[in-house]
Motif scaffolding. Structure first.
Motif, mmCIF file in Angstrom:
data_model
loop_
_atom_site.group_PDB
_atom_site.id
_atom_site.type_symbol
_atom_site.label_atom_id
_atom_site.label_comp_id
_atom_site.label_asym_id
_atom_site.label_seq_id
_atom_site.Cartn_x
_atom_site.Cartn_y
_atom_site.Cartn_z
ATOM 1 N N ALA A 179 -8.479 5.755 -1.808
ATOM 2 C CA ALA A 179 -8.819 6.739 -1.434
ATOM 3 C C ALA A 179 -9.574 7.667 -2.246
ATOM 4 C CB ALA A 179 -7.358 7.666 -0.795
ATOM 5 N N GLU A 180 -11.180 7.992 -2.040
ATOM 6 C CA GLU A 180 -11.717 8.915 -2.533
ATOM 7 C C GLU A 180 -10.688 10.009 -3.037
ATOM 8 O OE1 GLU A 180 -15.293 6.221 -2.969
ATOM 9 O OE2 GLU A 180 -14.663 8.935 -3.836
ATOM 10 N N ALA A 181 -9.890 10.986 -2.856
ATOM 11 C CA ALA A 181 -9.829 12.007 -2.956
ATOM 12 C C ALA A 181 -8.849 11.734 -4.573
ATOM 13 C CB ALA A 181 -8.505 12.551 -1.812
ATOM 14 N N VAL A 182 -8.016 10.603 -4.573
ATOM 15 C CA VAL A 182 -6.887 9.868 -5.458
ATOM 16 C C VAL A 182 -7.761 8.990 -6.958
ATOM 17 C CG1 VAL A 182 -5.139 10.280 -4.413
ATOM 18 C CG2 VAL A 182 -6.408 7.921 -4.567
ATOM 19 N N LYS A 183 -9.307 8.472 -6.418
ATOM 20 C CA LYS A 183 -9.290 7.531 -7.696
ATOM 21 C C LYS A 183 -9.749 8.116 -9.245
ATOM 22 C CE LYS A 183 -12.831 4.291 -4.682
ATOM 23 N NZ LYS A 183 -13.653 4.356 -4.506
ATOM 24 N N GLY A 184 -9.732 7.678 -9.939
ATOM 25 C CA GLY A 184 -9.684 8.377 -11.395
ATOM 26 C C GLY A 184 -8.260 9.005 -11.726
ATOM 27 N N ARG A 185 -7.174 9.729 -10.159
ATOM 28 C CA ARG A 185 -6.061 9.883 -11.427
ATOM 29 C C ARG A 185 -5.029 9.402 -10.702
ATOM 30 N NH1 ARG A 185 -4.591 14.601 -8.114
ATOM 31 N NH2 ARG A 185 -5.450 13.653 -6.099
ATOM 32 N N PHE A 186 -4.612 9.093 -9.975
ATOM 33 C CA PHE A 186 -3.661 7.663 -9.843
ATOM 34 C C PHE A 186 -4.308 6.656 -9.555
ATOM 35 C CE2 PHE A 186 -1.917 10.263 -4.902
ATOM 36 C CZ PHE A 186 -2.388 11.292 -6.603
ATOM 37 N N THR A 187 -2.840 5.363 -10.308
ATOM 38 C CA THR A 187 -3.074 3.772 -10.080
ATOM 39 C C THR A 187 -1.638 3.975 -9.607
ATOM 40 O OG1 THR A 187 -4.034 4.587 -12.349
ATOM 41 C CG2 THR A 187 -3.010 2.900 -11.966
ATOM 42 N N PRO A 239 -5.189 -3.702 2.462
ATOM 43 C CA PRO A 239 -5.914 -3.559 3.597
ATOM 44 C C PRO A 239 -5.316 -1.207 3.637
ATOM 45 C CG PRO A 239 -3.640 -4.008 3.420
ATOM 46 C CD PRO A 239 -4.147 -4.698 2.248
ATOM 47 N N SER A 240 -6.135 -0.983 4.543
ATOM 48 C CA SER A 240 -6.856 0.398 4.522
ATOM 49 C C SER A 240 -6.478 1.280 5.625
ATOM 50 C CB SER A 240 -7.623 0.704 3.350
ATOM 51 O OG SER A 240 -8.839 0.479 4.339
ATOM 52 N N VAL A 245 -2.110 8.687 6.241
ATOM 53 C CA VAL A 245 -3.626 8.768 5.627
ATOM 54 C C VAL A 245 -3.205 7.738 3.966
ATOM 55 C CG1 VAL A 245 -5.401 10.252 4.145
ATOM 56 C CG2 VAL A 245 -4.175 10.834 6.550
ATOM 57 N N PHE A 246 -4.543 6.505 3.879
ATOM 58 C CA PHE A 246 -4.539 5.644 3.355
ATOM 59 C C PHE A 246 -4.658 6.801 1.830
ATOM 60 C CE2 PHE A 246 -5.236 1.878 1.222
ATOM 61 C CZ PHE A 246 -6.405 1.949 0.185
ATOM 62 N N VAL A 247 -4.103 5.986 0.609
ATOM 63 C CA VAL A 247 -3.422 6.412 -0.641
ATOM 64 C C VAL A 247 -4.653 5.267 -1.757
ATOM 65 C CG1 VAL A 247 -2.404 7.285 -2.996
ATOM 66 C CG2 VAL A 247 -2.354 8.165 -0.539
ATOM 67 N N ALA A 248 -3.362 4.039 -1.333
ATOM 68 C CA ALA A 248 -4.003 3.049 -2.304
ATOM 69 C C ALA A 248 -3.207 1.823 -1.869
ATOM 70 C CB ALA A 248 -3.498 3.264 -3.835
ATOM 71 N N ALA A 249 -3.786 1.060 -2.548
ATOM 72 C CA ALA A 249 -2.919 -0.627 -1.546
ATOM 73 C C ALA A 249 -3.543 -1.762 -3.237
ATOM 74 C CB ALA A 249 -4.071 -1.375 -0.509
ATOM 75 N N GLY A 293 0.821 -1.317 0.194
ATOM 76 C CA GLY A 293 0.248 0.172 -0.474
ATOM 77 C C GLY A 293 0.572 1.595 -0.069
ATOM 78 N N TRP A 294 -0.020 2.443 -0.376
ATOM 79 C CA TRP A 294 0.726 3.812 -0.445
ATOM 80 C C TRP A 294 -0.090 4.384 0.768
ATOM 81 C CZ3 TRP A 294 5.104 5.034 -2.208
ATOM 82 C CH2 TRP A 294 5.840 4.821 -3.386
ATOM 83 N N PHE A 295 0.623 5.578 1.768
ATOM 84 C CA PHE A 295 0.000 6.699 2.110
ATOM 85 C C PHE A 295 1.007 8.052 1.877
ATOM 86 C CE2 PHE A 295 -2.459 3.912 4.953
ATOM 87 C CZ PHE A 295 -2.341 2.560 4.792
ATOM 88 N N ARG A 296 -0.271 8.087 2.417
ATOM 89 C CA ARG A 296 0.580 9.751 2.665
ATOM 90 C C ARG A 296 0.475 10.758 4.470
ATOM 91 N NH1 ARG A 296 -3.226 12.944 -1.374
ATOM 92 N NH2 ARG A 296 -1.876 15.056 -0.699
ATOM 93 N N GLN A 297 1.699 11.159 4.292
ATOM 94 C CA GLN A 297 1.511 11.721 5.873
ATOM 95 C C GLN A 297 2.220 13.661 5.839
ATOM 96 O OE1 GLN A 297 4.022 9.759 8.850
ATOM 97 N NE2 GLN A 297 2.565 10.609 10.744
#
Length: 127
Positions: free
Chosen positions: A61-69, A108-109, A46-50, A35-39
């Motif tokens: 995470a909702e904030a990155v859907k459609g922009r991050f892969t 995991p998130s 905070v969770f980003v992607a897994a 997974g990737w998280f940000r802080q």
């Protein structure tokens, strides 16, 4: 022990793209969900992607859907985070983590689900 080393961060302008990489060593990478998280300074991680160990299941995470892969290459023991259309609010230190549970669908998130963490890479997006 598993060692995780992130790379690929930097300073970019809003709308640009970056690809983060996280290279793993020391354990069987293919049996770990990643997974990737940000802080931000003084704030919680905070969770980003897994992505599941199989690579077939992902979560964002909702904030990155459609922009991050998020993706992984088990032959190279590496997980990636492709970040497109970056925004100033994406500015943070990004960490990759490895989670030992071997559930086929496991993405995991929560930070407590992760067993190992990298040292982080700074991403700064200017407006």
């Amino acid at each position: 022990q598993m060692q995780l080393v992130e790379s690929g961060g930097g300073l970019v302008q809003a709308g640009d793209s970056l690809r983060l990489s996280c290279a793993a060593s020391g354990r069987t990478f293919s049996s770990y969900a990643m997974g990737w998280f940000r802080q931000a300074p003084g704030k919680e991680r905070v969770f980003v992607a897994a992505i599941s160990w199989s690579g077939l299941y992902t979560d964002y995470a909702e904030a990155v859907k459609g922009r991050f892969t998020i993706s992984r290459d088990n032959a190279k023991n590496t997980v990636y985070l492709q970040m497109n259309r970056l925004k100033p609010e994406d500015t943070d230190v990004y960490y990759c983590g490895a989670a030992r549970d071997s559930g086929y669908h496991y993405t995991p998130s929560y930070t407590y689900e992760y067993n190992y963490w990298g040292q982080g890479t700074q991403v700064t997006v200017s407006s």
